[in-house]
Design a protein around this motif. Structure first.
Motif, PDB file in Angstrom:
ATOM      1  N   ILE A 250      62.758  62.391  37.394  1.00 27.53           N
ATOM      2  CA  ILE A 250      63.568  61.947  38.519  1.00 27.53           C
ATOM      3  C   ILE A 250      62.775  60.937  39.331  1.00 27.53           C
ATOM      4  O   ILE A 250      61.606  61.175  39.662  1.00 27.53           O
ATOM      5  CB  ILE A 250      63.971  63.130  39.427  1.00 27.53           C
ATOM      6  CG1 ILE A 250      64.557  64.280  38.605  1.00 27.53           C
ATOM      7  CG2 ILE A 250      64.933  62.667  40.515  1.00 27.53           C
ATOM      8  CD1 ILE A 250      65.804  63.939  37.848  1.00 27.53           C
ATOM      9  N   GLU A 251      63.399  59.828  39.663  1.00 26.53           N
ATOM     10  CA  GLU A 251      62.754  58.818  40.483  1.00 26.53           C
ATOM     11  C   GLU A 251      63.029  59.123  41.953  1.00 26.53           C
ATOM     12  O   GLU A 251      64.185  59.162  42.375  1.00 26.53           O
ATOM     13  CB  GLU A 251      63.280  57.433  40.129  1.00 26.53           C
ATOM     14  CG  GLU A 251      62.593  56.291  40.853  1.00 26.53           C
ATOM     15  CD  GLU A 251      63.167  54.957  40.436  1.00 26.53           C
ATOM     16  OE1 GLU A 251      64.006  54.426  41.194  1.00 26.53           O
ATOM     17  OE2 GLU A 251      62.800  54.456  39.355  1.00 26.53           O
ATOM     18  N   THR A 252      62.001  59.337  42.727  1.00 28.46           N
ATOM     19  CA  THR A 252      62.146  59.643  44.147  1.00 28.46           C
ATOM     20  C   THR A 252      61.331  58.661  44.981  1.00 28.46           C
ATOM     21  O   THR A 252      60.563  57.853  44.441  1.00 28.46           O
ATOM     22  CB  THR A 252      61.672  61.075  44.461  1.00 28.46           C
ATOM     23  OG1 THR A 252      60.239  61.117  44.396  1.00 28.46           O
ATOM     24  CG2 THR A 252      62.250  62.092  43.476  1.00 28.46           C
ATOM     25  N   ALA A 253      61.488  58.757  46.298  1.00 27.30           N
ATOM     26  CA  ALA A 253      60.743  57.873  47.193  1.00 27.30           C
ATOM     27  C   ALA A 253      59.240  58.097  47.075  1.00 27.30           C
ATOM     28  O   ALA A 253      58.434  57.203  47.358  1.00 27.30           O
ATOM     29  CB  ALA A 253      61.191  58.088  48.637  1.00 27.30           C
ATOM     30  N   GLU A 254      58.847  59.306  46.656  1.00 27.05           N
ATOM     31  CA  GLU A 254      57.422  59.635  46.501  1.00 27.05           C
ATOM     32  C   GLU A 254      56.907  59.368  45.102  1.00 27.05           C
ATOM     33  O   GLU A 254      55.763  59.672  44.782  1.00 27.05           O
ATOM     34  CB  GLU A 254      57.179  61.103  46.855  1.00 27.05           C
ATOM     35  CG  GLU A 254      57.329  61.440  48.336  1.00 27.05           C
ATOM     36  CD  GLU A 254      58.770  61.451  48.784  1.00 27.05           C
ATOM     37  OE1 GLU A 254      59.634  61.926  48.005  1.00 27.05           O
ATOM     38  OE2 GLU A 254      59.049  60.980  49.904  1.00 27.05           O
ATOM     39  N   GLY A 255      57.775  58.837  44.236  1.00 30.38           N
ATOM     40  CA  GLY A 255      57.372  58.582  42.863  1.00 30.38           C
ATOM     41  C   GLY A 255      58.149  59.427  41.869  1.00 30.38           C
ATOM     42  O   GLY A 255      59.071  60.162  42.236  1.00 30.38           O
ATOM     43  N   ILE A 256      57.783  59.319  40.615  1.00 32.10           N
ATOM     44  CA  ILE A 256      58.461  60.066  39.559  1.00 32.10           C
ATOM     45  C   ILE A 256      58.079  61.547  39.638  1.00 32.10           C
ATOM     46  O   ILE A 256      56.904  61.898  39.787  1.00 32.10           O
ATOM     47  CB  ILE A 256      58.086  59.523  38.165  1.00 32.10           C
ATOM     48  CG1 ILE A 256      58.569  58.071  38.016  1.00 32.10           C
ATOM     49  CG2 ILE A 256      58.702  60.393  37.075  1.00 32.10           C
ATOM     50  CD1 ILE A 256      60.070  57.898  38.019  1.00 32.10           C
ATOM     51  N   VAL A 257      59.100  62.407  39.548  1.00 26.95           N
ATOM     52  CA  VAL A 257      58.885  63.853  39.513  1.00 26.95           C
ATOM     53  C   VAL A 257      59.390  64.374  38.178  1.00 26.95           C
ATOM     54  O   VAL A 257      60.526  64.100  37.779  1.00 26.95           O
ATOM     55  CB  VAL A 257      59.629  64.566  40.660  1.00 26.95           C
ATOM     56  CG1 VAL A 257      59.439  66.078  40.560  1.00 26.95           C
ATOM     57  CG2 VAL A 257      59.136  64.059  42.014  1.00 26.95           C
ATOM     58  N   ARG A 258      58.543  65.115  37.485  1.00 24.40           N
ATOM     59  CA  ARG A 258      58.981  65.775  36.251  1.00 24.40           C
ATOM     60  C   ARG A 258      59.571  67.136  36.627  1.00 24.40           C
ATOM     61  O   ARG A 258      58.911  67.961  37.276  1.00 24.40           O
ATOM     62  CB  ARG A 258      57.829  65.964  35.281  1.00 24.40           C
ATOM     63  CG  ARG A 258      58.235  66.753  34.024  1.00 24.40           C
ATOM     64  CD  ARG A 258      57.100  66.914  33.062  1.00 24.40           C
ATOM     65  NE  ARG A 258      57.420  67.904  32.017  1.00 24.40           N
ATOM     66  CZ  ARG A 258      57.335  67.683  30.714  1.00 24.40           C
ATOM     67  NH1 ARG A 258      56.925  66.504  30.264  1.00 24.40           N
ATOM     68  NH2 ARG A 258      57.622  68.635  29.844  1.00 24.40           N
ATOM     69  N   VAL A 259      60.835  67.345  36.214  1.00 23.90           N
ATOM     70  CA  VAL A 259      61.517  68.603  36.484  1.00 23.90           C
ATOM     71  C   VAL A 259      61.665  69.355  35.161  1.00 23.90           C
ATOM     72  O   VAL A 259      62.443  68.949  34.290  1.00 23.90           O
ATOM     73  CB  VAL A 259      62.903  68.375  37.117  1.00 23.90           C
ATOM     74  CG1 VAL A 259      63.598  69.708  37.368  1.00 23.90           C
ATOM     75  CG2 VAL A 259      62.774  67.585  38.414  1.00 23.90           C
TER      76      VAL A 259
END
Length: 566
Positions: A250-259
């Motif tokens: 997921i692309e977020t304001a804090e960077g890519i997050v692996r879910v």
């Protein structure tokens, strides 16, 4: 890279995704909902909030009220007629079985509340049609959303009246009559007074209606269960292992997050109405032009389809119609969906006709939007665009408005000056202004008027069906949707083929799992709403025939992910 683990990841915040999330959450799964836009609600928030669900528990009371019985067997026969050669009998049977259970579940377990409607199916000429299968969403109070209200997607701004969102069909009728009825004017004045009082008191109007109310009720349920919803967080990548989806990025304001996901990912990304490339490939030529405009959600750019294909899923255009069609008109100079008007009211009223540039009619103007556009496309074969003109005389436009031009007493000057609305004292002058074959238009209108005075339409049967008559003017006779165009000035708006969603989509099974080319399911990957291929194979049986299946298979996906039967 930041990494988290949940049971189920849902991408998209329309009714299908939120229903999947609610069903899974009620089964005690740990759910994360992500949305690529800054607001939640998707296409649902700008929809009518109506579901087509045969056998729903509200239907019994409506059947008694209208004195007309219905049954699942009758609905099945109707759907077999509708789906024709494209029928998927197993998915159809699943829908008929699960949809009423979904409605009952939502009303028993969530904030969602529906009401029964006496609304004819779109092909009411069928002996298997009914008027008791659609249900509407009960209005909601905006303040119930608390701090989440600013992130709830609003209705189409062009459909608001002084910032007020018109609710039920009854409300709409009163607003249309306000310029000629003291009673209706009083009703509208009271509604607007309450609206402006709410704005003063709460900073915003409090009447949340139609599809926006449905989204609000589903979202409120999730928020009450402390379900996280990440906005501005598009799903960018699916990660598989041993034939199963195990994670997503997921692309977020804090960077890519692996879910990481224990149970899977639900794609509810809204189909591909804003994907110009896939539209051009899937749509009939006159409707697939690159600058095609529609009022669908701007974020519905086909993300879910592309992601599923990257994991081995298959996109299918084996449907009668690749989209849920809607005739639209576009404001000159507009750049987004707010300049697109869906023609749901005007063309069906007496005093209006539709003609192509050759000056001839091409269909029953009172037919459903989904039937109107294919006839327009056929009439424009060989041309670069599927477009025509909606024409009304002075009396009809004063009473009903035309497109974005509202009924009396709202002035039309701005739309005439912009070029959106064409006006002329005679049909010959109007033809010249619009580029219509003048002689053919005069002949068409003369023939139409002769028949309309007698309440008949031998060319297209306008007004012969219950659905047509339902959409007409109850104050007009002998045919309430047929009336001659007699006294100028005459008005015209250019209409073209538009859509409110897509029906071509990913092949899925009974649990909404995405299928590979060999028919096997991709474990841990679900597609719901307009991301999956229409269970009705591109047919549109009645009001709510997109939201009904969307929420049914969203419910099925959420339940299956939790290991429960739908």
């Amino acid at each position: 890279m930041k990494e988290i683990t949940v049971d189920l990841l849902v991408a998209g915040t329309g009714a299908s995704g939120l229903t999947a999330a609610v069903a899974a959450r009620k089964a005690n799964l740990d759910v994360l909902v992500v949305e690529k836009e800054s607001v939640f609600g998707g296409t649902t928030a700008t929809s009518g909030g109506v579901l087509w669900v045969p056998g729903n528990h509200h239907s019994t009371a409506i059947q008694k009220a209208v004195g007309r019985a219905d049954s699942i067997d009758n609905a099945r026969a109707y759907l077999i007629e509708e789906t024709g050669n494209y029928i998927d009998r197993e998915r159809l049977e699943t829908y008929l079985d699960v949809a009423p259970r979904m409605v009952r579940f939502l009303e028993d377990e969530t904030e969602v509340k529906f009401y029964g409607m006496d609304y004819p199916d779109y092909h009411s000429e069928s002996e298997h049609s009914s008027s008791v299968r659609s249900i509407g969403t009960v209005d909601y109070e905006a303040r119930q959303m608390g701090d989440h209200l600013p992130h709830l997607k609003n209705q189409l701004p062009q459909t608001l009246f002084l910032g007020f969102a018109v609710g039920s069909g009854v409300e709409m009728i009163e607003f249309m009559k306000a310029g000629r009825s003291i009673k209706a004017a009083g009703f509208v004045a009271r509604k607007l007074a309450k609206h402006f009082l709410d704005v003063v008191r709460y900073g915003e109007g409090q009447q949340v209606v139609r599809g926006r109310a449905l989204v609000a009720r589903l979202a409120r349920t999730l928020f009450d269960m402390e379900t996280p919803m990440w906005l501005n967080s598009p799903l960018k990548r699916l990660i598989g292992e041993d034939g199963r989806i195990i994670a997503a990025e997921i692309e977020t304001a804090e960077g890519i997050v692996r879910v990481n996901v224990r149970k899977g990912v639900v794609l509810a990304c809204g189909g591909f109405p804003q994907d110009a490339k896939r539209r051009a490939e899937a749509f009939p030529a006159p409707a697939g032009n690159a600058d095609h405009r529609n009022p669908a959600h701007p974020g519905n750019t086909g993300d879910g389809t592309r992601l599923a294909e990257s994991a081995g899923g298959v996109f299918s255009n084996e449907v009668a119609h690749p989209a849920a069609w809607m005739p639209v008109s576009v404001l000159p100079g507009s750049t987004d969906f707010s300049g697109v008007w869906p023609h749901l009211i005007d063309r069906q009223k007496p005093g209006f006709i539709s003609v192509t540039a050759d000056g001839t009619r091409f269909c029953d103007e009172s037919s459903s939007y989904h039937d109107f556009v294919p006839r327009l496309i056929k009439a424009c074969e060989g041309k670069s665009r599927a477009e025509a003109w909606l024409i009304g005389d002075a009396a009809a436009v004063k009473k009903w408005g035309i497109g974005m031009a509202r009924p009396f007493p709202i002035p039309h000057g701005q739309h005439i000056r912009s070029g959106y609305l064409k006006r002329a004292d005679s049909l010959l002058e109007l033809a010249e202004v619009c580029g219509i074959n003048a002689d053919a238009l005069e002949d068409t209108v003369a023939n139409f008027n002769r028949n309309a005075r007698n309440g008949v339409d031998p060319n297209f049967g306008r007004g012969d069906r219950e659905y047509d008559r339902y959409q007409g003017d109850p104050e007009h006779g002998p045919n309430n949707c047929l009336g001659p165009l007699e006294k100028g000035p005459f008005y015209a708006v250019k209409i073209e083929s538009g859509l409110i969603g897509t029906f071509a989509g990913l092949n899925t099974d009974l649990h909404a799992r995405v299928l590979r080319a060999d028919g096997s399911p991709i474990e841990g990957l679900y597609a719901v709403g307009n991301d999956q291929k229409s269970v009705f194979a591109g047919a549109y049986p009645g009001a709510g025939a997109t939201l009904g299946p969307a929420m049914t298979f969203g419910y099925a996906a959420g339940r299956h992910a939790a290991g429960l039967p739908a």
